[in-house]
Design a protein around this motif. Structure first.
Motif, PDB file in Angstrom:
ATOM      1  N   LYS A  77       0.843  -1.200   0.000  1.00 39.43           N
ATOM      2  CA  LYS A  77       0.000   0.000   0.000  1.00 39.43           C
ATOM      3  C   LYS A  77       0.874   1.244   0.000  1.00 39.43           C
ATOM      4  CE  LYS A  77      -0.558   0.146   5.021  1.00 39.43           C
ATOM      5  NZ  LYS A  77      -1.526   0.198   6.101  1.00 39.43           N
ATOM      6  N   LYS A  78       0.236   2.375  -0.271  1.00 34.75           N
ATOM      7  CA  LYS A  78       0.920   3.663  -0.236  1.00 34.75           C
ATOM      8  C   LYS A  78       0.550   4.348   1.073  1.00 34.75           C
ATOM      9  CE  LYS A  78       1.281   4.337  -5.158  1.00 34.75           C
ATOM     10  NZ  LYS A  78       1.073   5.223  -6.283  1.00 34.75           N
ATOM     11  N   VAL A  79       1.552   4.955   1.713  1.00 35.68           N
ATOM     12  CA  VAL A  79       1.330   5.652   2.978  1.00 35.68           C
ATOM     13  C   VAL A  79       2.002   7.017   2.928  1.00 35.68           C
ATOM     14  CG1 VAL A  79       1.119   3.555   4.358  1.00 35.68           C
ATOM     15  CG2 VAL A  79       3.352   4.590   4.046  1.00 35.68           C
ATOM     16  N   LEU A  80       1.517   7.925   3.768  1.00 36.63           N
ATOM     17  CA  LEU A  80       2.149   9.239   3.899  1.00 36.63           C
ATOM     18  C   LEU A  80       3.254   9.145   4.940  1.00 36.63           C
ATOM     19  CD1 LEU A  80      -0.756  11.827   3.933  1.00 36.63           C
ATOM     20  CD2 LEU A  80       1.014  11.558   2.225  1.00 36.63           C
ATOM     21  N   LYS A  81       4.354   9.828   4.659  1.00 35.65           N
ATOM     22  CA  LYS A  81       5.485   9.834   5.573  1.00 35.65           C
ATOM     23  C   LYS A  81       5.951  11.273   5.729  1.00 35.65           C
ATOM     24  CE  LYS A  81       9.924   7.581   6.242  1.00 35.65           C
ATOM     25  NZ  LYS A  81      10.882   6.644   5.661  1.00 35.65           N
ATOM     26  N   PHE A  82       6.248  11.675   6.964  1.00 32.77           N
ATOM     27  CA  PHE A  82       6.757  13.023   7.212  1.00 32.77           C
ATOM     28  C   PHE A  82       8.187  12.908   7.680  1.00 32.77           C
ATOM     29  CE2 PHE A  82       7.473  16.933   9.592  1.00 32.77           C
ATOM     30  CZ  PHE A  82       7.006  17.866   8.676  1.00 32.77           C
ATOM     31  N   LYS A  83       9.101  13.549   6.950  1.00 35.55           N
ATOM     32  CA  LYS A  83      10.514  13.551   7.307  1.00 35.55           C
ATOM     33  C   LYS A  83      10.857  14.921   7.869  1.00 35.55           C
ATOM     34  CE  LYS A  83      15.036  12.387   5.902  1.00 35.55           C
ATOM     35  NZ  LYS A  83      16.160  12.709   5.326  1.00 35.55           N
ATOM     36  N   VAL A  84      11.297  14.947   9.110  1.00 39.46           N
ATOM     37  CA  VAL A  84      11.637  16.192   9.792  1.00 39.46           C
ATOM     38  C   VAL A  84      12.933  16.748   9.219  1.00 39.46           C
ATOM     39  CG1 VAL A  84      12.200  17.198  12.035  1.00 39.46           C
ATOM     40  CG2 VAL A  84      10.494  15.400  11.883  1.00 39.46           C
ATOM     41  N   SER A  85      12.963  18.070   9.024  1.00 37.43           N
ATOM     42  CA  SER A  85      14.168  18.706   8.474  1.00 37.43           C
ATOM     43  C   SER A  85      15.287  18.704   9.515  1.00 37.43           C
ATOM     44  CB  SER A  85      13.877  20.137   8.037  1.00 37.43           C
ATOM     45  OG  SER A  85      13.729  20.973   9.165  1.00 37.43           O
ATOM     46  N   LYS A  86      16.499  18.791   9.020  1.00 35.18           N
ATOM     47  CA  LYS A  86      17.671  18.821   9.891  1.00 35.18           C
ATOM     48  C   LYS A  86      17.612  20.038  10.817  1.00 35.18           C
ATOM     49  CE  LYS A  86      21.775  16.966  10.644  1.00 35.18           C
ATOM     50  NZ  LYS A  86      21.914  15.652  11.204  1.00 35.18           N
ATOM     51  N   HIS A  87      17.140  21.171  10.284  1.00 38.83           N
ATOM     52  CA  HIS A  87      17.036  22.404  11.067  1.00 38.83           C
ATOM     53  C   HIS A  87      16.083  22.215  12.253  1.00 38.83           C
ATOM     54  CE1 HIS A  87      17.060  26.682  11.929  1.00 38.83           C
ATOM     55  NE2 HIS A  87      15.743  26.670  11.927  1.00 38.83           N
ATOM     56  N   ALA A  88      14.929  21.600  12.015  1.00 38.46           N
ATOM     57  CA  ALA A  88      13.958  21.368  13.092  1.00 38.46           C
ATOM     58  C   ALA A  88      14.513  20.382  14.116  1.00 38.46           C
ATOM     59  CB  ALA A  88      12.646  20.844  12.514  1.00 38.46           C
ATOM     60  N   GLN A  89      15.155  19.349  13.651  1.00 36.93           N
ATOM     61  CA  GLN A  89      15.727  18.351  14.557  1.00 36.93           C
ATOM     62  C   GLN A  89      16.800  18.980  15.449  1.00 36.93           C
ATOM     63  OE1 GLN A  89      16.691  14.677  12.741  1.00 36.93           O
ATOM     64  NE2 GLN A  89      17.710  13.857  14.543  1.00 36.93           N
ATOM     65  N   ASN A  90      17.658  19.817  14.856  1.00 31.94           N
ATOM     66  CA  ASN A  90      18.703  20.470  15.640  1.00 31.94           C
ATOM     67  C   ASN A  90      18.128  21.507  16.619  1.00 31.94           C
ATOM     68  OD1 ASN A  90      20.664  18.964  14.379  1.00 31.94           O
ATOM     69  ND2 ASN A  90      21.191  20.548  12.916  1.00 31.94           N
ATOM     70  N   ALA A  91      16.983  22.100  16.285  1.00 32.44           N
ATOM     71  CA  ALA A  91      16.355  23.060  17.179  1.00 32.44           C
ATOM     72  C   ALA A  91      15.782  22.355  18.416  1.00 32.44           C
ATOM     73  CB  ALA A  91      15.249  23.812  16.449  1.00 32.44           C
ATOM     74  N   VAL A  92      15.274  21.150  18.233  1.00 34.84           N
ATOM     75  CA  VAL A  92      14.687  20.411  19.353  1.00 34.84           C
ATOM     76  C   VAL A  92      15.758  19.652  20.127  1.00 34.84           C
ATOM     77  CG1 VAL A  92      13.047  18.603  19.987  1.00 34.84           C
ATOM     78  CG2 VAL A  92      12.465  20.216  18.172  1.00 34.84           C
ATOM     79  N   TYR A  93      16.652  18.971  19.405  1.00 37.27           N
ATOM     80  CA  TYR A  93      17.741  18.206  20.002  1.00 37.27           C
ATOM     81  C   TYR A  93      19.061  18.706  19.433  1.00 37.27           C
ATOM     82  CZ  TYR A  93      13.941  15.027  21.202  1.00 37.27           C
ATOM     83  OH  TYR A  93      12.788  14.502  21.668  1.00 37.27           O
ATOM     84  N   PRO A  94      19.671  19.696  20.082  1.00 35.57           N
ATOM     85  CA  PRO A  94      20.931  20.245  19.549  1.00 35.57           C
ATOM     86  C   PRO A  94      21.998  19.164  19.446  1.00 35.57           C
ATOM     87  CG  PRO A  94      20.096  21.587  21.374  1.00 35.57           C
ATOM     88  CD  PRO A  94      19.255  20.367  21.311  1.00 35.57           C
ATOM     89  N   PRO A  95      22.821  19.210  18.390  1.00 36.58           N
ATOM     90  CA  PRO A  95      23.873  18.190  18.239  1.00 36.58           C
ATOM     91  C   PRO A  95      24.906  18.328  19.347  1.00 36.58           C
ATOM     92  CG  PRO A  95      24.070  19.890  16.555  1.00 36.58           C
ATOM     93  CD  PRO A  95      22.818  20.173  17.308  1.00 36.58           C
ATOM     94  N   LYS A  96      25.426  17.180  19.769  1.00 36.38           N
ATOM     95  CA  LYS A  96      26.449  17.182  20.825  1.00 36.38           C
ATOM     96  C   LYS A  96      27.767  17.624  20.219  1.00 36.38           C
ATOM     97  CE  LYS A  96      24.229  13.594  23.486  1.00 36.38           C
ATOM     98  NZ  LYS A  96      24.285  12.244  23.997  1.00 36.38           N
ATOM     99  N   LYS A  97      28.554  18.339  21.010  1.00 39.93           N
ATOM    100  CA  LYS A  97      29.830  18.846  20.514  1.00 39.93           C
ATOM    101  C   LYS A  97      30.971  18.045  21.055  1.00 39.93           C
ATOM    102  CE  LYS A  97      28.127  23.429  19.781  1.00 39.93           C
ATOM    103  NZ  LYS A  97      28.243  24.822  19.907  1.00 39.93           N
TER     104      LYS A  97
END
Length: 97
Positions: A77-97
Motif C-alpha cells: 500500500k501507499k502511505v504518507l510519511k513526514f521527514k523532519v528537516s535537519k534544522h527542526a531536529q537540531n532546534a529540538v535536540y541540539p547536536p552534541k559537541k
C-alpha cells in the motif's frame, strides 16, 4: 514531567498574537496550510525549516496476528510519511559537541 501538547486552539492563539492578527485569520491560515498539504502531498510537500510530506510505497510483507499468533500477508500500500528537516531536529535536540 510530561506536558500536554498544544491543541489547534492553542496554535491559533499563538499565531494570532505573534503575527498581530485576529484568531479568525490565523485559523483560516492554518486550515489553508493543512488543506494545501493534503492536496500537494502526492507531489511532495515541503514546509521549509519543518519537514517534508511524501508518499511512500510499502511492499507486501508477512505479519503476525497478535491475538492468535497466526501468520498473515499484509498487502502492499501507499502511505504518507513526514521527514523532519535537519534544522527542526537540531532546534529540538541540539547536536552534541
Amino acid at each position: 514531567m510530561a506536558t500536554k501538547s498544544m491543541t489547534k486552539g492553542d496554535i491559533v492563539d499563538h499565531l494570532s498574537k505573534k503575527v498581530g492578527t485576529t484568531k479568525k485569520v490565523a485559523n483560516q491560515f492554518l486550515d489553508e496550510l493543512v488543506n494545501l498539504s493534503h492536496k500537494e502531498a502526492k507531489k511532495d510537500f515541503t514546509i521549509p525549516g519543518l519537514g517534508k510530506l511524501t508518499v511512500v510505497s510499502r511492499k507486501k510483507r508477512v505479519g503476525r496476528n497478535p491475538a492468535t499468533g497466526e501468520s498473515m500477508v499484509i498487502p502492499a500500500k501507499k502511505v504518507l510519511k513526514f521527514k523532519v528537516s535537519k534544522h527542526a531536529q537540531n532546534a529540538v535536540y541540539p547536536p552534541k559537541k
